[in-house]
Design an enzyme around this catalytic site. Structure first.
Site, short mmCIF file in Angstrom:
data_model
loop_
_atom_site.label_atom_id
_atom_site.label_comp_id
_atom_site.label_asym_id
_atom_site.label_seq_id
_atom_site.Cartn_x
_atom_site.Cartn_y
_atom_site.Cartn_z
N ARG A 152 29.90 43.92 -1.32
CA ARG A 152 28.51 44.33 -1.19
C ARG A 152 28.46 45.66 -0.45
O ARG A 152 29.37 46.01 0.29
CB ARG A 152 27.70 43.28 -0.42
CG ARG A 152 27.66 41.90 -1.07
CD ARG A 152 26.91 40.93 -0.18
NE ARG A 152 26.80 39.60 -0.78
CZ ARG A 152 27.66 38.60 -0.58
NH1 ARG A 152 28.71 38.81 0.23
NH2 ARG A 152 27.49 37.43 -1.15
N LYS B 189 27.53 37.27 3.64
CA LYS B 189 26.32 36.54 3.95
C LYS B 189 26.64 35.27 4.73
O LYS B 189 27.67 34.63 4.51
CB LYS B 189 25.57 36.18 2.66
CG LYS B 189 24.93 37.39 1.97
CD LYS B 189 24.10 36.95 0.78
CE LYS B 189 23.37 38.13 0.16
NZ LYS B 189 22.55 37.73 -1.00
N HIS C 108 25.06 47.78 -6.08
CA HIS C 108 25.39 46.44 -6.55
C HIS C 108 25.99 46.45 -7.95
O HIS C 108 26.66 45.49 -8.34
CB HIS C 108 24.15 45.55 -6.52
CG HIS C 108 24.42 44.19 -5.95
ND1 HIS C 108 24.89 43.98 -4.68
CD2 HIS C 108 24.31 42.96 -6.51
CE1 HIS C 108 25.03 42.68 -4.46
NE2 HIS C 108 24.70 42.04 -5.56
N ARG D 70 29.64 45.88 -7.91
CA ARG D 70 29.98 44.47 -7.71
C ARG D 70 29.87 43.71 -9.03
O ARG D 70 30.75 42.90 -9.37
CB ARG D 70 29.03 43.89 -6.65
CG ARG D 70 29.29 42.45 -6.25
CD ARG D 70 28.45 42.17 -4.99
NE ARG D 70 28.26 40.76 -4.74
CZ ARG D 70 29.11 40.00 -4.05
NH1 ARG D 70 30.24 40.52 -3.58
NH2 ARG D 70 28.85 38.73 -3.82
N HIS E 245 30.54 34.11 -3.05
CA HIS E 245 29.38 33.32 -3.49
C HIS E 245 29.47 31.91 -2.92
O HIS E 245 30.53 31.27 -3.01
CB HIS E 245 29.32 33.24 -5.01
CG HIS E 245 28.87 34.50 -5.67
ND1 HIS E 245 29.15 34.80 -6.98
CD2 HIS E 245 28.14 35.55 -5.20
CE1 HIS E 245 28.62 35.97 -7.29
NE2 HIS E 245 28.01 36.44 -6.22
N TYR F 54 28.40 35.66 -14.84
CA TYR F 54 29.28 36.67 -15.41
C TYR F 54 30.03 36.14 -16.63
O TYR F 54 30.50 36.92 -17.45
CB TYR F 54 30.25 37.18 -14.34
CG TYR F 54 29.50 37.83 -13.20
CD1 TYR F 54 28.93 39.09 -13.36
CD2 TYR F 54 29.33 37.17 -11.98
CE1 TYR F 54 28.23 39.68 -12.32
CE2 TYR F 54 28.61 37.76 -10.95
CZ TYR F 54 28.07 39.01 -11.12
OH TYR F 54 27.36 39.60 -10.11
#
Length: 300
Positions: A149, A173, A244, A247, A270, A279
């Protein structure tokens, strides 16, 4: 307790107790500011007097203002978190936001770059020096190589890397650490940048951040966004992308080339496998597109 008082207490809680990321706190603050200035809410209204119908009116007003479904759902999530906090700590006897439901959000596939597009953008700092060639080359190569990120890349310090710069620990995150990897092009670009940085700013260890702005301070996510915008905009490739997009391109390339979706989940950080599985849909669509172009009866 007034709406304004409840919001301030809640924001202090998620920042100092839960230690959520600065970006999350800022987004929540913006959403709750919108909430308290709604004409049928108000900063001085007692939060215990708010009913579900008031909350639903907020969504109606945001819809009239043409806010996206994602933006409205983030607002709903912030308000629900506020009410859950107030109920937990005794500011409410009933949590009316439990039935404050999100709206349907049209699914959008992540935007990514083709192989030719990402290669051209990574070469752009060398062929079209707009800002700081070696830094910008290293940024692009490392973003594409690692799937980081924007906030993770600009937060990197020299201490985060292993000895040969082939990997680093980033904090994503939820303050979760993970290891990301850099292939040879990214490693070479980083080493060239660090040498150039040394010539500009010397050996001082006062600033351990890897990526600096041209004044020698830490590069911010806003600065990174500006750099990418310059090279991908009208002065560069004329195919504007966001940080982004690197990414998304990394994840799409990994899945398309046979990487296990669980591995890609770990590399991206994630928390949910369903986020990574987007994806696989991209790869399927790309395969169909390539098939139709290549097959004699593909319709072209």
């Amino acid at each position: 307790m007034t709406v304004s008082e409840a919001i301030e207490e809640f924001l202090s809680y998620i920042q100092s107790v839960r230690v959520l990321s600065a970006n999350t706190v800022t987004a929540c603050r913006n959403d709750l500011y919108q909430f308290k200035v709604m004409p049928f809410i108000g900063a001085t209204r007692e939060i215990s007097s708010i009913v579900l119908e008031d909350l639903k009116q907020c969504v109606g007003l945001l819809s009239k203002k043409k806010r996206s479904a994602a933006s409205i759902n983030r607002f709903i999530s912030s308000v629900r978190s506020l009410f859950a906090y107030c109920r937990k700590y005794g500011h409410l006897s009933v949590n009316v936001a439990l039935d404050f439901k999100t709206i349907k959000n049209p699914k959008k596939l992540p935007r990514f770059m083709t192989g030719d597009e990402i290669d051209r953008l990574c070469r752009e700092p060398e062929t079209n020096e707009l800002l700081w060639e070696k830094r910008d080359k290293a940024l692009f190569e490392m973003l594409y190589s690692s799937g980081c990120r924007a906030s993770e890349i600009v937060s990197l310090t020299l201490d985060d890397f292993n000895g040969d710069y082939s990997s680093a620990i980033v904090t994503g995150k939820g303050s979760k650490d993970r290891r990301v990897y850099f292939e040879k092009d990214a490693q070479d670009a980083l080493k060239a940048y660090l040498e150039d940085r040394k010539k500009r700013f010397g050996d001082a260890d006062l600033e351990r951040h890897v990526f600096l702005n041209q004044r020698g301070g830490p590069l911010t996510t806003g600065g990174l966004r500006l750099i990418i915008s310059r090279y991908s905009g009208s002065e560069g490739t004329k195919h504007h992308v966001s940080p982004h997009a690197f990414r998304h391109t990394f994840a799409t390339a990994m899945i398309t080339n046979g990487a296990d979706v669980r591995m890609v989940q770990e590399l991206l950080g994630h928390s949910s496998i369903s986020t990574t599985q987007r994806y696989t849909h991209i790869s399927t669509e790309k395969m169909i597109e390539m098939y139709n172009k290549a097959h004699p009866h593909g319709g072209n």
